[in-house]
Design a protein around this motif. Structure first.
Motif, PDB file in Angstrom:
ATOM      1  N   GLY A  84      -4.188  -2.312   5.051  1.00  0.00           N
ATOM      2  CA  GLY A  84      -3.939  -3.576   4.379  1.00  0.00           C
ATOM      3  C   GLY A  84      -3.498  -3.441   2.938  1.00  0.00           C
ATOM      4  O   GLY A  84      -3.215  -4.458   2.290  1.00  0.00           O
ATOM      5  N   THR A  85      -3.435  -2.233   2.403  1.00  0.00           N
ATOM      6  CA  THR A  85      -2.982  -2.063   1.024  1.00  0.00           C
ATOM      7  C   THR A  85      -1.481  -2.272   0.884  1.00  0.00           C
ATOM      8  O   THR A  85      -0.973  -2.414  -0.236  1.00  0.00           O
ATOM      9  CB  THR A  85      -3.340  -0.656   0.508  1.00  0.00           C
ATOM     10  N   SER A  86      -0.779  -2.279   1.989  1.00  0.00           N
ATOM     11  CA  SER A  86       0.658  -2.566   2.006  1.00  0.00           C
ATOM     12  C   SER A  86       0.989  -3.408   3.225  1.00  0.00           C
ATOM     13  O   SER A  86       0.225  -3.440   4.205  1.00  0.00           O
ATOM     14  CB  SER A  86       1.476  -1.269   2.043  1.00  0.00           C
ATOM     15  N   ASP A  87       2.101  -4.071   3.149  1.00  0.00           N
ATOM     16  CA  ASP A  87       2.619  -4.881   4.257  1.00  0.00           C
ATOM     17  C   ASP A  87       3.715  -4.052   4.924  1.00  0.00           C
ATOM     18  O   ASP A  87       4.743  -3.768   4.314  1.00  0.00           O
ATOM     19  CB  ASP A  87       3.170  -6.192   3.694  1.00  0.00           C
ATOM     20  N   VAL A  88       3.488  -3.638   6.186  1.00  0.00           N
ATOM     21  CA  VAL A  88       4.431  -2.779   6.891  1.00  0.00           C
ATOM     22  C   VAL A  88       5.218  -3.607   7.896  1.00  0.00           C
ATOM     23  O   VAL A  88       4.631  -4.310   8.731  1.00  0.00           O
ATOM     24  CB  VAL A  88       3.700  -1.619   7.597  1.00  0.00           C
ATOM     25  N   ARG A  89       6.541  -3.503   7.840  1.00  0.00           N
ATOM     26  CA  ARG A  89       7.405  -4.296   8.706  1.00  0.00           C
ATOM     27  C   ARG A  89       8.391  -3.372   9.436  1.00  0.00           C
ATOM     28  O   ARG A  89       9.131  -2.629   8.787  1.00  0.00           O
ATOM     29  CB  ARG A  89       8.168  -5.358   7.899  1.00  0.00           C
ATOM     30  N   LEU A  90       8.362  -3.446  10.758  1.00  0.00           N
ATOM     31  CA  LEU A  90       9.232  -2.619  11.589  1.00  0.00           C
ATOM     32  C   LEU A  90      10.394  -3.448  12.105  1.00  0.00           C
ATOM     33  O   LEU A  90      10.279  -4.670  12.256  1.00  0.00           O
ATOM     34  CB  LEU A  90       8.453  -2.039  12.774  1.00  0.00           C
TER      35      LEU A  90
END
Length: 773
Positions: A623-629
């Motif tokens: 949750g420390t970053s927003d990951v988008r694939l």
């Protein structure tokens, strides 16, 4: 052999069974059946009965044994496998006792067979059937016990039966099964598709069966679906359904279908299940289930069929299209009634037999399915409405289902790829195709299955490819079509050539070229992706000539040179068509309260780092970053060793978002894979740079991208991200360097690609030479 050392010849029961299963279903060589029998038997005997794959292997083994009339072997197998013996009302053990294929059975055994055959009806509260005495085939001697129908008349039903050169005994049996329905308020509309005059006597005999029969004889043959449209136009019923001229409907079929629609007025229609069988009432067929939905039994409210314009102008596969269009048009889907209410006669020369084998269907079927599936999902309700008897389809219909062109079609470039996958290869090829079309080149697409993406389920073409096909911008070419002439077949991935189908294309190909983007063998993991000599030989067998190889980088060319001869290795380099102008997006602030990190989902396991512990270092899962694939997340989930994506990750399907919009939503693009670097620009990285993302790559790629990207070992990536996220001035400086790199690389890329194609095309076939200078 030392104790504890595994034998290189040890048996893997599951994979032996899988091999036997495939060989048994393909059945291409005389030895295939015997090999399958042996492999499946060994696999079953060395497997635990609890393994999920065992019953599938047992079923095929029983089918093969039955074909060879090894009835005792089938019985022994069923006795060892109670679950298989019970499958679909114990049809396997019942068919073994079929008196029409197994002579010498006692009267008691025959009665036992009939009781077993009727289980499918008794357990669904349907009346049983009998086989009357006579010389006709058993299928045509099927009769049922008379049963009382509704006492009050209900809505009329029109049953449309199309005929062409009808076989008297078959069509009479089929017609009688409709006229003997418990639902008596019906009309049987027999539409004859211009049979010769010698068949008029059969039609007259059908007409004499009942006053509810109407015969419509067409003057020109247009195919079964055009004939059905004539029936739709002349139907008097509130509901319309169909019946094939050689099938047999259970007497309670129509009543069951009508009652369901009366109880469910919001449903547009329904269909029933069919039991497929031979004329000897045998349901066992190699690789098939006996019980499937019956397309011809589709019953739909008449006004809906007329609003939609009935069937498309095609000679095959239009029934499933119409069902899908009804679903898309209506508020609810067609309902499938699960009772066995029709018998479908399986004949070797039926209309669709040439298009199907166990586990296989003709590519034209997939092409048509992909075409109408895309149309149904995109079109409005009004766009789905067509005029009845329309002669022009609003979508692509394969020539195999209509008529081939009157003259041969000349194509300058035929792009061969796996068009069901969305990845770098397909994205790059689409840009190339767009450029070729704009220059006036005549372009075709050929789909080739990549063995690493083989699936038991049908796959459809990706949306941009389907749009090109549907709009007529390109020609979809199937290997068995004879009306094409191709100057250059450009294979976009050598892996496609490693495992090829038998046979060769039916059209001439003057030259073949292969784009080698990746190394054939990874020196680090010793992974073999393709064997160049095998690929060259397979290309020659399939297309008719050995290919020219075009490498993406010097490293790939050098490695290819150790496998193939110098004359076959082009001195030209492949680089993608790229226009940086279409990618720029404004960047005034970070996209979110936490860094937004992106990457493509990938199509294979090697698109992700092989070490699962490395993945959270690059794309955090906490949750420390927003990951988008971007793309299908299947390989991402597999790489994580999980059942689904982490809660802080999201995946965007390529149909749901443009790539420019996707990159616009990102701050950082982190691109690490599990395969060896080939020291060439990768398209996802180039697009991300052009869109202003700060790109982070593994050390060793500086030689390619210079100061356009940042480089770090996996354990240092998040620290680097946080540094640039905290200082947006620093971020923007790096972003500009990436944009400048993409602009410089994009300058002249189109011209260089035009020159490459111009060099690859045979001399006499080059067009628009002024555009190549």
């Amino acid at each position: 052999m030392q104790e504890g050392v595994a034998s290189p010849y040890s048996l893997n029961a599951e994979w032996l069974g899988r091999l036997g299963y495939v060989v048994g279903l393909q059945n291409l060589r005389e030895s295939d059946t015997q090999f399958a029998l042996t492999a499946l038997d060994l696999s079953i005997r060395h497997s635990s009965s609890s393994e999920t794959y065992v019953q599938r292997f047992e079923k095929l083994l029983a089918e093969l044994q039955f074909e060879l009339r090894r009835f005792q072997d089938v019985e022994n197998l069923l006795n060892r496998s109670p679950s298989l013996k019970k499958h679909y009302y114990s049809y396997l053990s019942t068919d073994v006792q079929n008196p029409f294929v197994r002579s010498g059975l006692s009267r008691g055994a025959v009665a036992e067979w009939l009781a077993g055959f009727n289980r499918q009806f008794r357990e669904n509260d349907l009346v049983p059937v009998e086989v009357r005495k006579g010389d006709e085939t058993p299928f045509n001697r099927l009769v049922s016990t008379p049963v009382q129908g509704p006492t009050q008349p209900g809505p009329m039903v029109t049953v449309i039966m199309t005929t062409y050169n009808p076989v008297r005994e078959d069509v009479i049996q089929s017609a009688r099964s409709i006229l003997e329905q418990t639902w008596s308020n019906l009309e049987l509309l027999v539409v004859d598709d211009a049979s010769p005059a010698e068949y008029d006597e059969v039609l007259d005999e059908i007409s004499a069966l009942d006053d509810r029969v109407r015969i419509i004889k067409l003057e020109a043959n247009g195919g079964t679906y055009a004939a059905r449209n004539t029936g739709i136009a002349q139907a008097r019923g509130e509901f319309i359904t169909g019946q094939d001229a050689d099938d047999w409907s259970h007497p309670q079929r129509i009543e069951t279908q009508v009652n369901y629609l009366r109880r469910n007025p919001d449903r547009p229609g329904n269909q029933v299940y069919t039991v497929n069988m031979t004329e000897d009432l045998v349901r066992i067929r190699r690789g098939y289930q006996p019980f499937i939905p019956s397309a011809p039994t589709l019953m739909v409210r008449t006004h809906i069929l007329r609003e939609l314009g009935g069937y498309l102008p095609a000679r095959k596969a239009a029934d499933n299209e119409l069902q899908g269009r009804v679903n898309a048009y209506s508020t609810r889907d067609i309902y499938r009634i699960p009772e066995p209410l029709i018998f479908m006669r399986i004949l070797p020369d039926s209309l669709s037999r040439a298009d199907f084998r166990p586990g296989w269907q003709h590519p034209a079927r997939r092409a048509f399915w992909s075409s109408y599936r895309n149309w149904h999902s995109e079109a409005s309700s009004q766009e789905l409405r067509l005029p009845l008897h329309s002669e022009v389809a609003p979508i692509y219909v394969p020539p195999r289902f209509t008529a081939p062109p009157e003259e041969d079609v000349h194509l300058d470039v035929l792009f061969a790829a796996d068009w069901c996958e969305f990845g770098e290869t397909q994205v790059a090829a689409l840009a190339e195709i767009s450029l070729m079309i704009s220059l006036g080149y005549r372009v075709g697409l050929l789909h080739l299955e990549n063995s690493i993406h083989l699936s038991e389920h049908a796959r459809h073409y990706i949306a941009p490819v389907q749009e090109l096909i549907s709009h007529g911008s390109v020609a979809l070419v199937l290997a068995d079509e004879e009306f094409y002439e191709v100057d250059l077949a450009l294979v976009r991935d050598p892996e496609l050539l490693q495992f090829m189908p038998d046979g060769r294309v039916n059209f001439p190909v003057r030259r073949v070229a292969v784009v080698a983007q990746d190394l054939p063998v990874s020196s680090g993991s010793f992974e073999v992706r393709y064997i160049p000599e095998d690929c060259a030989r397979h290309a020659e067998n399939f297309f008719g000539s050995r290919p020219i190889w075009v490498a993406r980088s010097y490293a790939v060319a050098e490695k290819l040179g150790t496998f193939i001869g110098v004359p076959e290795l082009s001195e030209l380099n492949y680089e993608p068509v790229f226009n940086s102008d279409s990618w720029g997006v404004p960047r005034a602030r970070p996209r979110s309260r936490v860094p937004v990190i992106g990457r493509w989902s990938g199509n294979t396991a090697r698109d992700w780092p092989l070490d699962r512990e490395t993945i959270p270092m690059l794309w955090p899962t906490d949750g420390t970053s927003d990951v988008r694939l971007l793309g299908n997340p299947t390989e991402a989930v597999r790489a994580l060793g999980a059942r689904w994506l982490p809660p802080t990750w999201v995946s965007f399907h390529e149909r749901d978002i443009s790539r420019r919009t996707y990159y616009r939503s990102l701050d950082f693009f982190v691109h690490y894979t599990g395969h060896e670097t080939v020291l060439a620009v990768e398209l996802p990285v180039l697009e991300a740079l052009a869109a202003g993302c700060v790109v982070i790559l593994p050390p060793g790629t500086e030689e390619i991208y210079g100061d356009a990207a940042l480089y770090a070992e996996p354990q240092s990536v998040l620290k680097l991200i946080n540094t640039y996220y905290a200082d947006f001035h620093l971020y923007l400086e790096q972003s500009r360097r990436g944009v400048n790199f993409a602009e410089q690389l994009g300058d002249g890329a189109g011209t260089r690609y035009k020159q490459l194609i111009g060099r690859l095309l045979p001399e006499s076939s080059r067009i628009g030479q002024e555009t190549l200078s």
